[in-house]
Design a protein around this motif. Structure first.
Motif, mmCIF file in Angstrom:
data_model
loop_
_atom_site.group_PDB
_atom_site.id
_atom_site.type_symbol
_atom_site.label_atom_id
_atom_site.label_comp_id
_atom_site.label_asym_id
_atom_site.label_seq_id
_atom_site.Cartn_x
_atom_site.Cartn_y
_atom_site.Cartn_z
ATOM 1 N N LEU A 18 0.840 -1.188 0.000
ATOM 2 C CA LEU A 18 0.000 0.000 0.000
ATOM 3 C C LEU A 18 0.877 1.239 0.000
ATOM 4 O O LEU A 18 1.974 1.250 0.526
ATOM 5 C CB LEU A 18 -0.899 0.005 1.241
ATOM 6 N N ALA A 19 0.376 2.292 -0.626
ATOM 7 C CA ALA A 19 1.111 3.542 -0.614
ATOM 8 C C ALA A 19 1.203 4.065 0.807
ATOM 9 O O ALA A 19 0.249 3.963 1.584
ATOM 10 C CB ALA A 19 0.418 4.562 -1.515
ATOM 11 N N GLY A 20 2.325 4.639 1.160
ATOM 12 C CA GLY A 20 2.530 5.153 2.500
ATOM 13 C C GLY A 20 1.950 6.535 2.660
ATOM 14 O O GLY A 20 1.229 7.035 1.799
ATOM 15 N N PRO A 21 2.252 7.195 3.781
ATOM 16 C CA PRO A 21 1.765 8.540 4.022
ATOM 17 C C PRO A 21 2.261 9.488 2.942
ATOM 18 O O PRO A 21 3.216 9.210 2.222
ATOM 19 C CB PRO A 21 2.358 8.886 5.399
ATOM 20 N N ALA A 22 1.612 10.665 2.882
ATOM 21 C CA ALA A 22 1.990 11.659 1.882
ATOM 22 C C ALA A 22 3.477 11.957 2.005
ATOM 23 O O ALA A 22 4.010 12.171 3.084
ATOM 24 C CB ALA A 22 1.177 12.927 2.083
ATOM 25 N N GLY A 23 4.160 11.974 0.843
ATOM 26 C CA GLY A 23 5.578 12.271 0.828
ATOM 27 C C GLY A 23 6.469 11.060 0.971
ATOM 28 O O GLY A 23 7.674 11.138 0.773
ATOM 29 N N SER A 24 5.899 9.897 1.320
ATOM 30 C CA SER A 24 6.717 8.709 1.469
ATOM 31 C C SER A 24 6.809 7.951 0.157
ATOM 32 O O SER A 24 6.028 8.166 -0.752
ATOM 33 C CB SER A 24 6.137 7.790 2.549
ATOM 34 N N VAL A 25 7.763 7.053 0.067
ATOM 35 C CA VAL A 25 7.940 6.235 -1.129
ATOM 36 C C VAL A 25 7.301 4.876 -0.890
ATOM 37 O O VAL A 25 7.572 4.221 0.114
ATOM 38 C CB VAL A 25 9.437 6.062 -1.458
ATOM 39 N N ALA A 26 6.425 4.445 -1.814
ATOM 40 C CA ALA A 26 5.753 3.156 -1.648
ATOM 41 C C ALA A 26 6.770 2.033 -1.713
ATOM 42 O O ALA A 26 7.722 2.067 -2.497
ATOM 43 C CB ALA A 26 4.700 2.983 -2.730
ATOM 44 N N ALA A 27 6.564 1.022 -0.892
ATOM 45 C CA ALA A 27 7.487 -0.112 -0.848
ATOM 46 C C ALA A 27 7.137 -1.119 -1.931
ATOM 47 O O ALA A 27 5.990 -1.245 -2.336
ATOM 48 C CB ALA A 27 7.424 -0.780 0.519
ATOM 49 N N ALA A 28 8.143 -1.838 -2.387
ATOM 50 C CA ALA A 28 7.902 -2.920 -3.339
ATOM 51 C C ALA A 28 7.172 -4.050 -2.634
ATOM 52 O O ALA A 28 7.230 -4.176 -1.413
ATOM 53 C CB ALA A 28 9.234 -3.428 -3.888
ATOM 54 N N PRO A 29 6.446 -4.886 -3.375
ATOM 55 C CA PRO A 29 5.760 -6.019 -2.758
ATOM 56 C C PRO A 29 6.738 -6.902 -1.990
ATOM 57 O O PRO A 29 7.841 -7.180 -2.458
ATOM 58 C CB PRO A 29 5.163 -6.763 -3.958
ATOM 59 N N ALA A 30 6.308 -7.331 -0.801
ATOM 60 C CA ALA A 30 7.195 -8.152 0.035
ATOM 61 C C ALA A 30 7.318 -9.569 -0.493
ATOM 62 O O ALA A 30 8.339 -10.219 -0.301
ATOM 63 C CB ALA A 30 6.670 -8.170 1.474
ATOM 64 N N ASP A 31 6.289 -10.081 -1.141
ATOM 65 C CA ASP A 31 6.268 -11.454 -1.626
ATOM 66 C C ASP A 31 6.314 -11.471 -3.158
ATOM 67 O O ASP A 31 5.897 -10.511 -3.812
ATOM 68 C CB ASP A 31 5.006 -12.165 -1.142
ATOM 69 N N PRO A 32 6.783 -12.571 -3.739
ATOM 70 C CA PRO A 32 6.753 -12.696 -5.202
ATOM 71 C C PRO A 32 5.329 -12.516 -5.741
ATOM 72 O O PRO A 32 4.365 -12.987 -5.136
ATOM 73 C CB PRO A 32 7.272 -14.111 -5.444
ATOM 74 N N VAL A 33 5.215 -11.839 -6.868
ATOM 75 C CA VAL A 33 3.920 -11.501 -7.454
ATOM 76 C C VAL A 33 3.586 -12.504 -8.559
ATOM 77 O O VAL A 33 4.260 -12.537 -9.597
ATOM 78 C CB VAL A 33 3.929 -10.074 -8.024
ATOM 79 N N PRO A 34 2.563 -13.341 -8.372
ATOM 80 C CA PRO A 34 2.194 -14.310 -9.423
ATOM 81 C C PRO A 34 1.812 -13.590 -10.718
ATOM 82 O O PRO A 34 0.922 -12.724 -10.715
ATOM 83 C CB PRO A 34 0.989 -15.042 -8.813
ATOM 84 N N THR A 35 2.487 -13.958 -11.801
ATOM 85 C CA THR A 35 2.391 -13.199 -13.051
ATOM 86 C C THR A 35 2.247 -14.135 -14.243
ATOM 87 O O THR A 35 2.917 -15.171 -14.318
ATOM 88 C CB THR A 35 3.653 -12.330 -13.233
ATOM 89 N N VAL A 36 1.405 -13.738 -15.184
ATOM 90 C CA VAL A 36 1.276 -14.435 -16.466
ATOM 91 C C VAL A 36 1.601 -13.450 -17.579
ATOM 92 O O VAL A 36 1.095 -12.322 -17.589
ATOM 93 C CB VAL A 36 -0.147 -14.995 -16.654
ATOM 94 N N PHE A 37 2.461 -13.867 -18.503
ATOM 95 C CA PHE A 37 2.729 -13.109 -19.723
ATOM 96 C C PHE A 37 1.986 -13.783 -20.878
ATOM 97 O O PHE A 37 2.032 -15.007 -21.022
ATOM 98 C CB PHE A 37 4.218 -13.060 -20.021
ATOM 99 N N PHE A 38 1.310 -12.973 -21.680
ATOM 100 C CA PHE A 38 0.572 -13.462 -22.837
ATOM 101 C C PHE A 38 0.994 -12.646 -24.057
ATOM 102 O O PHE A 38 1.738 -11.676 -23.935
ATOM 103 C CB PHE A 38 -0.944 -13.334 -22.599
ATOM 104 N N GLY A 39 0.522 -13.035 -25.244
ATOM 105 C CA GLY A 39 0.768 -12.164 -26.380
ATOM 106 C C GLY A 39 1.171 -12.855 -27.661
ATOM 107 O O GLY A 39 1.105 -14.073 -27.798
#
Length: 337
Positions: A18-39
């Motif tokens: 989740l985005a942090g308070p105003a002015g903060s930098v959002a953190a990267a996801p802590a866990d691997p993100v399940p992803t599918v590539f198509f095309g």
């Protein structure tokens, strides 16, 4: 897929930061993100060797082992964003409807299941490029080129829209009468099919964020650049396509880009777009040593025996790296929202 089904989608799962308070930098996801590539071949990066030989059918997808999904995934990992790639089902020749229908491969060697079958209930990203084959861009190229109508273009899918019309008059053909009507119908079909694709992603993977990737620019603003071969080449980058047709081909690409943007903007449940067209004006097929697109009849890295297959205006390694950079940047933005 009815739009009301897509409306039932839910928000991203808790593993997305989740985005942090105003002015903060959002953190990267802590866990691997399940992803599918198509095309299609622009995701599979036709022309770049070595090719993924996973199964005899996949061989004829001409999917590069180092396609932009692979390179973008590695680039994200270097920045602390880990993708759990569930599948890369990109395949040369895929039309948008092959997302939900089987794809028949060349030479009758078999069929591939619909690309949507790769989606899982826990998929959180679905990324890829589709639309160019449904538009019939290869048929447009063949309408404008005698060389592509000849055996040199045999491996490029499709036939000219009207073989009785001279290639030299292709711009005139597409700007009036039956040619214009055909092109308008094709664009309408692309729009409807992309809408269906995005709906299906939301339906089959409710937590997934779709990222539709546009196509890199092929023709430069200054078409005089296309009148000389690239360094070390003998063929012109766009072969025998008439110079007066080159701006038209660029307009077709820009219109396709706009149709893709609209499909993303209208998608219920949300979607994102990677606008490669706007980032590749200096890396077209006609930009010499800076070209990110292999020339129509320039030999690619993929060979059958001693014969190199033509690039047929697909991204070379430089172009692949541009795709990967832009996709990785967009994915990072999406995950950090």
């Amino acid at each position: 897929m009815a739009r009301r089904l897509a409306a039932a989608t839910i928000a991203l799962g808790s593993c997305l930061a989740l985005a942090g308070p105003a002015g903060s930098v959002a953190a990267a996801p802590a866990d691997p993100v399940p992803t599918v590539f198509f095309g299609d071949s622009y995701t599979a990066n036709f022309g770049i060797a070595p090719v993924n030989h996973e199964g005899s059918e996949k061989l004829f997808c001409f999917q590069a082992k180092e396609d932009y999904p692979t390179v973008a995934t590695r680039r994200l990992a270097d920045k602390g964003v880990t993708l759990d790639v569930q599948s890369d089902v990109s395949c040369g020749g895929a039309l948008v409807h092959h997302f939900w229908q089987e794809q028949e491969l060349p030479f009758g060697i078999g069929k591939l299941p619909p690309q949507q079958d790769a989606l899982k209930a826990d998929t959180q990203l679905a990324v890829g490029s589709m639309g160019g084959n449904t538009l019939g861009f290869t048929r447009i190229l063949k309408q404008c080129s005698d060389k592509l109508r000849a055996p040199e273009g045999a491996l490029l899918p499709g036939e000219p829209v009207d073989a009785d019309e001279p290639a030299a008059k292709c711009r005139e053909f597409f700007e009036s009468g039956d040619g214009k009507a055909w092109l308008d119908d094709q664009f309408e079909r692309v729009g409807w099919d992309l809408e269906e694709l995005l709906d299906r992603i939301h339906y089959f993977a409710p937590d997934a964020k779709p990222v539709l990737v546009g196509y890199p620019r092929i023709v430069p603003a200054d078409t005089n650049k296309c009148l000389a071969p690239a360094p070390g080449q003998t063929e012109l980058p766009l072969a025998d396509i008439p110079q007066d047709a080159m701006p038209f081909l660029d307009q077709v690409q820009k219109r396709l880009d706009d149709v893709m943007k609209k499909a993303v903007a209208d998608a219920e449940g949300g979607a994102d777009f990677v606008d490669l067209y706007d980032h590749t004006g200096g890396n077209t097929a006609c930009d010499g040593a800076d070209r990110g697109i292999g020339g129509l009849l320039e030999g690619s890295q993929v060979k059958f025996g001693d014969q190199a297959l033509p690039w047929y205006a697909h991204p070379n390694e430089k172009g692949r790296d541009i795709q990967a950079e832009q996709v990785a940047d967009k994915v990072e933005q999406v995950l950090n929202r």
